[in-house]
Design an enzyme around this catalytic site. Structure first.
Site, PDB file in Angstrom:
ATOM      1  N   ASN A  60       0.792  -1.097  -0.022  1.00 41.86           N
ATOM      2  CA  ASN A  60       0.033  -0.355   0.586  1.00 41.86           C
ATOM      3  C   ASN A  60       1.010   1.225  -0.233  1.00 41.86           C
ATOM      4  OD1 ASN A  60      -0.903   1.787   2.565  1.00 41.86           O
ATOM      5  ND2 ASN A  60       0.075   0.146   3.304  1.00 41.86           N
ATOM      6  N   LYS A 168       6.667   3.962  16.707  1.00 40.51           N
ATOM      7  CA  LYS A 168       6.595   2.850  16.011  1.00 40.51           C
ATOM      8  C   LYS A 168       7.704   3.176  14.795  1.00 40.51           C
ATOM      9  CE  LYS A 168       3.107   0.165  12.620  1.00 40.51           C
ATOM     10  NZ  LYS A 168       1.848   0.615  12.342  1.00 40.51           N
TER      11      LYS A 168
HETATM   12  C1  LIG Z   1      -3.644  -0.172   3.386  1.00 38.90           C
HETATM   13  C2  LIG Z   1      -2.586   0.049   5.013  1.00 38.90           C
HETATM   14  C3  LIG Z   1      -2.957   1.126   6.212  1.00 38.90           C
HETATM   15  C4  LIG Z   1      -1.340   1.039   6.330  1.00 38.90           C
HETATM   16  N1  LIG Z   1      -2.085   2.593   7.526  1.00 38.90           N
HETATM   17  C5  LIG Z   1      -1.231   2.627   8.099  1.00 38.90           C
HETATM   18  C6  LIG Z   1      -0.901   4.095   9.612  1.00 38.90           C
HETATM   19  O1  LIG Z   1      -1.942   4.599   8.762  1.00 38.90           O
HETATM   20  N2  LIG Z   1       0.373   4.145  10.857  1.00 38.90           N
HETATM   21  C7  LIG Z   1       0.596   3.583  11.104  1.00 38.90           C
HETATM   22  O2  LIG Z   1       1.457   3.671  12.020  1.00 38.90           O
HETATM   23  N3  LIG Z   1       0.641   1.707  10.051  1.00 38.90           N
HETATM   24  C8  LIG Z   1      -0.390   1.982   8.664  1.00 38.90           C
HETATM   25  N4  LIG Z   1      -0.320   0.573   8.242  1.00 38.90           N
HETATM   26  C9  LIG Z   1       0.905  -0.452   9.253  1.00 38.90           C
HETATM   27  C10 LIG Z   1      -0.055  -1.841   9.961  1.00 38.90           C
HETATM   28  O3  LIG Z   1       0.001  -0.647  11.614  1.00 38.90           O
HETATM   29  C11 LIG Z   1       0.585  -2.801  10.282  1.00 38.90           C
HETATM   30  O4  LIG Z   1       2.107  -2.096  11.082  1.00 38.90           O
HETATM   31  C12 LIG Z   1       1.002  -3.589   8.714  1.00 38.90           C
HETATM   32  O5  LIG Z   1       0.351  -3.356   7.997  1.00 38.90           O
HETATM   33  C13 LIG Z   1       1.561  -5.161   9.299  1.00 38.90           C
HETATM   34  O6  LIG Z   1       1.068  -5.671   9.904  1.00 38.90           O
HETATM   35  P1  LIG Z   1      -0.071  -6.648   8.501  1.00 38.90           P
HETATM   36  O7  LIG Z   1       1.171  -7.283   8.578  1.00 38.90           O
HETATM   37  O8  LIG Z   1      -0.060  -7.252   9.745  1.00 38.90           O
HETATM   38  O9  LIG Z   1      -0.307  -5.667   7.527  1.00 38.90           O
HETATM   39  C14 LIG Z   1      -1.388   0.496   7.038  1.00 38.90           C
HETATM   40  C15 LIG Z   1      -1.451  -0.982   6.613  1.00 38.90           C
HETATM   41  C16 LIG Z   1      -2.482  -1.038   5.843  1.00 38.90           C
HETATM   42  C17 LIG Z   1      -1.863  -2.412   4.641  1.00 38.90           C
END
Ligand SMILES: Cc1cc2nc3c(=O)[nH]c(=O)nc-3n(C[C@H](O)[C@H](O)[C@H](O)COP(=O)(O)O)c2cc1C
Length: 308
Positions: A60, A168
């Protein structure tokens, strides 16, 4: 803070804080709204999110599309009483110059303070130019100090304890860079680290989505994120609480992150591929893991891979 179990919603899924009742009702222990920025912004042009079902991966480049912290406050005012803690993910507005980043983060924090239980300073999104540079040196110190001041002022005025403040981090930091962030977090008495955000790395180049610009998450991120958790835990001797996020698709993945050192867990991609039932399967699965382990509580299991 006390949590009924370790599993919550990762940032980015509820950017507008619109679904707080929903996160409670699927059994999550906490939710994280945002990324919220000081200014309203529409984010990058679409398409900006891509999925690979086979790999259970996402790429993304949303770019912090959100209504801005003033409107988020109105939304939170309307949302009524809560049954689980609500965290807020703080980002930087695209229009705000890097040198003024601390104003952006601390203004949003100040606006949201009465309505949010935990704040996460996100200096690790790959989709806002220059944002990841804020993980280093004086920038980070400036942002942390400005947010700590907002926290103290609000807690004194309201005569209530200050709220946990977390950072983070990106999975793409070198070990030296990660240790520098952790040193700063310890020096400023930050309450914990969220590890990790999405990665700029790709598992391969064979699929079209991996050629898209942006951050990759889901299964391909799992080990990279767990290794960061492991390193933060051993570097700090387990003294800094770690929130583990990255590629958690089932209870096995969740358990692995707990053993590596995570106290709490979050997922985003897991919900995309597994649906809302993910919460139940992880919470039940963790319960089973615990039952068949030598530990009595999840807290006992945290970081135990470092002791065996
Ligand atoms: C579409 C999308 C939008 C995201 N937006 C944010 C965000 O605004 N702030 C943030 O800290 N992480 C954001 N993330 C990261 C997620 O919070 C997470 O750290 C990352 O996707 C890894 O976790 P996962 O493997 O379970 O997806 C986003 C991830 C995705 C896929």
């Amino acid at each position: 803070m006390q949590y009924s179990h370790p599993f919550g919603l990762a940032a980015g899924m509820d950017k507008r804080a619109e679904a707080l009742r929903g996160w409670e009702s699927i059994g999550l222990a906490f939710s994280e709204i945002g990324g919220v920025t000081m200014l309203e912004q529409s984010g990058n042009p679409k398409p900006r999110m891509f999925r690979h079902g086979g790999d259970r991966a996402l790429v993304n480049r949303m770019g912090f599309n959100n209504p801005g912290s003033e409107k988020i406050v109105q939304q939170l005012r309307r949302s009524g009483p809560r049954s689980i803690p609500v965290w807020a993910n703080l980002g930087k507005s695209k229009l705000t110059p890097i040198d003024e980043a601390k104003i952006d983060y601390s203004t949003t924090m100040n606006r949201l303070w009465p309505f949010v239980d935990v704040f996460v300073i996100n200096v690790s999104s790959p989709n806002t130019p220059g944002l990841r540079d804020l993980q280093h040196g004086d920038h980070l110190k400036g942002i942390l100090n400005a947010c700590i001041e907002v926290n103290q002022t609000n807690s004194e005025r309201e005569n209530v304890p200050s709220k946990p403040l977390l950072i983070k981090v990106a999975p793409d930091l070198t070990i030296e860079q990660l240790e520098a962030v952790v040193d700063e977090a310890l020096a400023c008495e930050i309450d914990g680290i969220v590890a990790t955000n999405t990665t700029l790395e790709r598992p391969n180049q064979s699929s079209k989505i991996y050629l898209e610009q942006g951050g990759c998450s889901g299964s391909p991120l799992k080990n990279q994120s767990t290794e960061m958790i492991r390193h933060i835990y051993s570097y700090t001797d387990g003294k800094l609480p770690i929130v583990g996020v990255g590629g958690i698709m089932n209870a096995e993945d969740a358990w692995e992150k707990i053993l590596a050192g995570a106290t709490l867990l979050q997922a985003y991609a897991g919900f995309v591929f597994e649906g809302p039932g993910l919460t139940k399967s992880i919470v039940h699965g963790l319960h089973n893991k615990l039952k068949h382990s030598e530990f009595e509580t999840i807290a006992d299991a945290v970081g135990s891979s470092h002791r065996s």
